[in-house]
Design an enzyme around this catalytic site. Structure first.
Site, short mmCIF file in Angstrom:
data_model
loop_
_atom_site.label_atom_id
_atom_site.label_comp_id
_atom_site.label_asym_id
_atom_site.label_seq_id
_atom_site.Cartn_x
_atom_site.Cartn_y
_atom_site.Cartn_z
N LYS A 99 3.04 -1.65 75.09
CA LYS A 99 3.12 -0.17 75.03
C LYS A 99 2.34 0.48 76.18
O LYS A 99 1.35 1.19 75.98
CB LYS A 99 2.62 0.35 73.68
CG LYS A 99 3.40 -0.19 72.50
CD LYS A 99 2.98 0.47 71.20
CE LYS A 99 3.69 -0.11 70.01
NZ LYS A 99 3.26 -1.49 69.66
N ASP B 128 0.15 4.80 81.29
CA ASP B 128 -0.83 5.00 82.37
C ASP B 128 -0.09 5.73 83.49
O ASP B 128 1.08 6.10 83.34
CB ASP B 128 -1.36 3.62 82.83
CG ASP B 128 -2.73 3.71 83.51
OD1 ASP B 128 -3.04 4.77 84.09
OD2 ASP B 128 -3.46 2.71 83.48
O1 C5P Z 1 3.19 -6.29 60.42
P1 C5P Z 1 4.23 -5.27 60.72
O2 C5P Z 1 5.62 -5.66 60.24
O3 C5P Z 1 3.83 -3.89 60.26
O4 C5P Z 1 4.29 -5.27 62.31
C1 C5P Z 1 5.00 -4.35 63.05
C2 C5P Z 1 4.89 -4.71 64.49
O5 C5P Z 1 5.62 -3.74 65.22
C3 C5P Z 1 3.47 -4.70 65.04
O6 C5P Z 1 3.39 -5.80 65.95
C4 C5P Z 1 3.34 -3.40 65.78
O7 C5P Z 1 2.55 -3.49 66.94
C5 C5P Z 1 4.78 -3.12 66.17
N1 C5P Z 1 5.13 -1.71 66.34
C6 C5P Z 1 4.99 -0.77 65.34
N2 C5P Z 1 5.33 0.55 65.57
C7 C5P Z 1 5.82 0.91 66.76
C8 C5P Z 1 5.98 -0.04 67.77
C9 C5P Z 1 5.63 -1.36 67.52
O8 C5P Z 1 4.58 -1.11 64.23
N3 C5P Z 1 6.19 2.16 66.96
#
Ligand code: C5P
Length: 228
Positions: free
Chosen positions: A59, A62
Site C-alpha cells: 500500500k 508517498d
Molecule cells: O485476516 P484478514 O482476512 O482480515 O486479512 C485481510 C488482508 O487484506 C490483510 O492482509 C490486510 O492487509 C488486507 N487488506 C485489507 N483491507 C484493505 C486492503 C488490504 O484488509 N483495504
C-alpha cells in the site's frame, strides 16, 4: 482464474512456509503484506513467486518519485500485483504504473477496517460509497489495472466501471468473513460467495484461513465456495 488469494500474514518464516504449503492446492494467489515483508524481506517474494503469483500488498503512499522506485523494485523481485493508495492522487498512481509495467497496479480505495464514523474522524465528510467511487476514479485516471475495495462496494464499482471483459478494472476484495466468523479489525465485510456475486474478481482471505485449526481444510472450503 482461481479467485482465492491467501494472505500469508505472519512474521515467522517457518509458519509462513507451513501456511503456504498447506494452502498451495487451493490458492490462486499468495499475498505478502507489511508484517511479513518487513520481517522476512524481499527474498520471500522471490521464493513465493515460484509457486503462485504474488500480491505484494505494501500500500504505497508517498511522493511519486519514491513510489515509482518502490514499484520498480517490487516488479524486480517478482510481484505480480502491487497496491498504491488512491488517496495519493493520480500522479502517484501513474508513477507506479509507469515504473512497473509488468505488475498489475491496484488502487486502494478505503481500507476495509474503516467505517463511516472513522472516515468522518479522518476528515472525510462524504458517505463511504461516494468516497470509494471518488478514489476509484482517481486510481483509474492514474492508469490502475484494478481496485481494492470492501465487498460492500464491489457491485457499485462493477456497474460503474464495467465488466472485466469490456476493459473494466480487476476488483479485489479483502474483508471476507463468513456469518459465524470473527470480524477482528475488519468493519466492512461479506462472505466469499457474496463478494464474488457482487463482482469481485479476487477475494483476499487471511485469518479465517491462517488462524483456522486446519488451514488446508479452511482454504479448500473457501475455494469450493468460489467454484468454478
Ligand atoms: O485476516 P484478514 O482476512 O482480515 O486479512 C485481510 C488482508 O487484506 C490483510 O492482509 C490486510 O492487509 C488486507 N487488506 C485489507 N483491507 C484493505 C486492503 C488490504 O484488509 N483495504
Amino acid at each position: 482464474m482461481n479467485p482465492l488469494c491467501v494472505a500469508l500474514d505472519t512474521t515467522e518464516r517457518a509458519e509462513l512456509e507451513r501456511l503456504a504449503s498447506l494452502t498451495l492446492p487451493s490458492a490462486g494467489i499468495f499475498k505478502v503484506g507489511l508484517a511479513s515483508f518487513c520481517s522476512l524481506g524481499p527474498d520471500l517474494v522471490v521464493e513465493l513467486s515460484r509457486q503462485r503469483p504474488v500480491f505484494l500488498d505494501l500500500k504505497f503512499h508517498d511522493i511519486p518519485g519514491q513510489v515509482a522506485e518502490a514499484a520498480r523494485a517490487a516488479q524486480d523481485i517478482g510481484a505480480t500485483y502491487i497496491t498504491v493508495h488512491a488517496a495519493g492522487g493520480p500522479e502517484m498512481l501513474a508513477a507506479a504504473v509507469c515504473a512497473a509495467p509488468e505488475c498489475a497496479v491496484l488502487g486502494v480505495t478505503v481500507l476495509t477496517s474503516l467505517d463511516q464514523s472513522l472516515l468522518t474522524r479522518i476528515g472525510v465528510s462524504f458517505p463511504m460509497g461516494e468516497q470509494v467511487v471518488r478514489l476509484a476514479e482517481v486510481a483509474l485516471e492514474g492508469g490502475a489495472a484494478g481496485l481494492v475495495c470492501s465487498p460492500l462496494e464491489a457491485a457499485e464499482l462493477r456497474s460503474r466501471f464495467g465488466p472485466r471483459d469490456a476493459g473494466g478494472p480487476l476488483l479485489v476484495t479483502p474483508g471476507i468473513r463468513g456469518p459465524q466468523e470473527e470480524a477482528g479489525d475488519q468493519r466492512r465485510t461479506l462472505s466469499a460467495p457474496e463478494a464474488r456475486a457482487a463482482g469481485a474478481d479476487v477475494v483476499v482471505v487471511g485469518r479465517p484461513i491462517t488462524e483456522a485449526p486446519d488451514p488446508a481444510a479452511a482454504a479448500r472450503a473457501l475455494r469450493a465456495q468460489l467454484a468454478p
